[in-house]
Design an enzyme around this catalytic site. Structure first.
Site, mmCIF file in Angstrom:
data_model
loop_
_atom_site.group_PDB
_atom_site.id
_atom_site.type_symbol
_atom_site.label_atom_id
_atom_site.label_comp_id
_atom_site.label_asym_id
_atom_site.label_seq_id
_atom_site.Cartn_x
_atom_site.Cartn_y
_atom_site.Cartn_z
ATOM 1 N N TYR A 51 0.845 -1.194 0.000
ATOM 2 C CA TYR A 51 0.000 0.000 0.000
ATOM 3 C C TYR A 51 0.881 1.246 0.000
ATOM 4 O O TYR A 51 0.600 2.219 -0.703
ATOM 5 C CB TYR A 51 -0.904 0.028 1.243
ATOM 6 C CG TYR A 51 -1.880 -1.115 1.335
ATOM 7 C CD1 TYR A 51 -3.086 -1.087 0.652
ATOM 8 C CD2 TYR A 51 -1.598 -2.227 2.129
ATOM 9 C CE1 TYR A 51 -3.991 -2.139 0.753
ATOM 10 C CE2 TYR A 51 -2.496 -3.276 2.233
ATOM 11 C CZ TYR A 51 -3.689 -3.233 1.539
ATOM 12 O OH TYR A 51 -4.581 -4.276 1.627
ATOM 13 N N ASN A 68 -13.018 -1.644 -4.921
ATOM 14 C CA ASN A 68 -12.806 -2.351 -6.186
ATOM 15 C C ASN A 68 -13.967 -3.313 -6.449
ATOM 16 O O ASN A 68 -14.101 -4.312 -5.750
ATOM 17 C CB ASN A 68 -11.482 -3.120 -6.148
ATOM 18 C CG ASN A 68 -11.216 -3.909 -7.420
ATOM 19 O OD1 ASN A 68 -11.919 -3.769 -8.418
ATOM 20 N ND2 ASN A 68 -10.202 -4.750 -7.375
ATOM 21 N N CYS A 119 -6.445 -6.541 -6.886
ATOM 22 C CA CYS A 119 -6.148 -5.879 -5.618
ATOM 23 C C CYS A 119 -5.551 -6.850 -4.589
ATOM 24 O O CYS A 119 -4.934 -6.414 -3.619
ATOM 25 C CB CYS A 119 -7.388 -5.184 -5.071
ATOM 26 S SG CYS A 119 -8.822 -6.239 -4.898
ATOM 27 N N HIS A 120 -5.696 -8.161 -4.825
ATOM 28 C CA HIS A 120 -5.077 -9.135 -3.917
ATOM 29 C C HIS A 120 -3.551 -9.059 -3.967
ATOM 30 O O HIS A 120 -2.882 -9.547 -3.067
ATOM 31 C CB HIS A 120 -5.555 -10.561 -4.250
ATOM 32 C CG HIS A 120 -5.182 -11.029 -5.620
ATOM 33 N ND1 HIS A 120 -5.916 -10.689 -6.745
ATOM 34 C CD2 HIS A 120 -4.160 -11.798 -6.058
ATOM 35 C CE1 HIS A 120 -5.368 -11.246 -7.805
ATOM 36 N NE2 HIS A 120 -4.294 -11.918 -7.411
ATOM 37 N N GLU A 148 -0.880 -17.926 -7.442
ATOM 38 C CA GLU A 148 0.055 -17.245 -8.329
ATOM 39 C C GLU A 148 1.516 -17.527 -7.980
ATOM 40 O O GLU A 148 2.412 -17.056 -8.665
ATOM 41 C CB GLU A 148 -0.203 -15.736 -8.303
ATOM 42 C CG GLU A 148 -1.543 -15.356 -8.889
ATOM 43 C CD GLU A 148 -1.751 -13.852 -8.978
ATOM 44 O OE1 GLU A 148 -0.784 -13.083 -8.790
ATOM 45 O OE2 GLU A 148 -2.896 -13.442 -9.243
#
Length: 154
Positions: A90, A111, A119-120, A145
């Site tokens: 952030y 979002n 946003c994750h 991921e």
């Protein structure tokens, strides 16, 4: 006409589209009744299925419609550029956009299109941070991921 599609993962990921643009993504215990009329919706469903099998997918090829303030849009536009498997804090986004980490977090909470706007991939300097659908989903998306930073966050 609004199109809707559902992909079964650890929860159902329900996606809504209008005029070829993604307008909403939600996580649910239940699938949405599918209305898939366009090639774009068909391709998005296939790409989401690939993504949830751990295959790298770049969702930037899908247009989105955002009904948010210019500030929130600027944060979400930046977040769309974060690559698969990478994370940004952030604070890093705040520095680039000349704002505060808290303001970035507040914007991300708005979002409407998680995964498509990833946003994750935004974390706090000391941990995962929040996620509108639950931190456990954020953790699972980052695991999916293969995010290397994740080991420091668990």
């Amino acid at each position: 006409m609004i199109e809707s599609l559902s992909v079964d993962w650890k929860v159902f990921v329900n996606v809504y589209m209008e005029n070829g643009k993604v307008i909403k993504v939600e996580f649910s215990k239940y699938p949405v009744e599918e209305v898939v009329l366009s090639e774009t919706a068909e391709n998005l469903k296939k790409d989401l299925e690939r993504y949830f099998r751990g295959i790298k997918v770049d969702f930037r090829k899908y247009d989105v419609h955002l009904s948010v303030s210019p500030f929130v849009k600027s944060v979400l536009d930046f977040v769309r550029t974060i690559p698969y498997g990478k994370v940004v804090t952030y604070g890093q986004i705040a520095k680039i956009l000349n704002t505060s980490p808290r303001a970035v977090g507040m914007a991300l909470r708005l979002n409407p299109i998680p995964i498509i706007i990833p946003c994750h991939r935004v974390v706090s300097k000391n941990g995962l941070g929040g996620f509108s659908a639950g931190v456990w989903i954020k953790r699972e998306l980052l695991r999916l991921e293969g995010t290397t930073f994740l080991s420091q966050l668990l």
